[in-house]
Design an enzyme around this catalytic site. Structure first.
Site, mmCIF file in Angstrom:
data_model
loop_
_atom_site.group_PDB
_atom_site.id
_atom_site.type_symbol
_atom_site.label_atom_id
_atom_site.label_comp_id
_atom_site.label_asym_id
_atom_site.label_seq_id
_atom_site.Cartn_x
_atom_site.Cartn_y
_atom_site.Cartn_z
ATOM 1 N N HIS A 126 0.489 -50.149 19.252
ATOM 2 C CA HIS A 126 1.546 -49.137 19.333
ATOM 3 C C HIS A 126 2.450 -49.248 18.110
ATOM 4 O O HIS A 126 2.879 -50.354 17.769
ATOM 5 C CB HIS A 126 2.358 -49.363 20.610
ATOM 6 C CG HIS A 126 3.588 -48.529 20.713
ATOM 7 N ND1 HIS A 126 3.549 -47.168 20.940
ATOM 8 C CD2 HIS A 126 4.896 -48.853 20.600
ATOM 9 C CE1 HIS A 126 4.795 -46.709 20.966
ATOM 10 N NE2 HIS A 126 5.617 -47.713 20.763
ATOM 11 N N LYS A 174 1.719 -32.407 17.701
ATOM 12 C CA LYS A 174 2.546 -33.600 17.890
ATOM 13 C C LYS A 174 3.785 -33.465 17.010
ATOM 14 O O LYS A 174 3.688 -33.072 15.849
ATOM 15 C CB LYS A 174 1.753 -34.863 17.527
ATOM 16 C CG LYS A 174 2.505 -36.137 17.837
ATOM 17 C CD LYS A 174 1.639 -37.367 17.613
ATOM 18 C CE LYS A 174 2.439 -38.631 17.936
ATOM 19 N NZ LYS A 174 1.658 -39.839 17.694
ATOM 20 N N HIS A 177 -2.490 -43.859 13.456
ATOM 21 C CA HIS A 177 -1.514 -44.345 12.489
ATOM 22 C C HIS A 177 -2.066 -44.977 11.210
ATOM 23 O O HIS A 177 -1.273 -45.321 10.336
ATOM 24 C CB HIS A 177 -0.578 -45.357 13.161
ATOM 25 C CG HIS A 177 0.159 -44.786 14.324
ATOM 26 N ND1 HIS A 177 1.106 -43.798 14.193
ATOM 27 C CD2 HIS A 177 0.072 -45.051 15.648
ATOM 28 C CE1 HIS A 177 1.580 -43.487 15.373
ATOM 29 N NE2 HIS A 177 0.962 -44.226 16.290
#
Length: 148
Positions: free
Chosen positions: A138, A64, A37
């Protein structure tokens, strides 16, 4: 001379031995978060950017479906897990106090096998992250901040 080790000393030594494993495990989750990310200096932020970054970061086998890249400093992102740039949000998640530039890459569909084709959306949004031991691990979501 025979030395008898006390049970307390043994527990202390065991704790010292396990601490690096825990820190290394947290560090691995944080590094995985960064791989998936984080991109401080994006180039283009278009279709080619998404296709290149998704492939470079190992998210194209299979393709993805959606991935968000956050463009900012590691310190600003980490600060979401602290009071400096984050507040509690839904359970154990944290929401950023300030918006970030992001690029959302979406798989165009078709085969989940490479070559993967992506569309790109540039945005400026607050982000929600999961934190472990003060480190982001996350990316939960991003959304447009409400007008003040």
């Amino acid at each position: 001379m025979v030395m008898v080790l006390s049970p307390l000393f043994l527990v202390f030594m065991l704790g010292l031995g396990l601490t690096p494993l825990t820190l290394a495990q947290d560090d691995g989750r944080y590094r995985h978060f960064l791989t998936q990310h984080y991109d401080a200096r994006p180039f283009g932020r278009d279709r080619r950017y998404c296709e290149t970054m998704m492939k470079r970061r190992g998210m194209t086998s299979p393709c993805k479906d959606t991935n968000t890249f956050v463009h900012g400093t590691k310190n600003d992102i980490k600060a979401i897990c602290e009071e400096r740039n984050g507040t509690p949000y839904r359970g154990n998640l944290r929401i950023s106090k300030s918006p970030f530039q992001i690029t959302i890459c979406k798989h165009k569909g078709g085969s989940p096998r490479p070559p993967c084709q992506y569309s790109a959306t540039e945005a400026y949004r607050v982000i929600v992250v999961g934190c472990e031991n003060g480190w982001p691990t996350h990316l939960e979501e991003s959304f447009i901040p409400p007008s003040k």
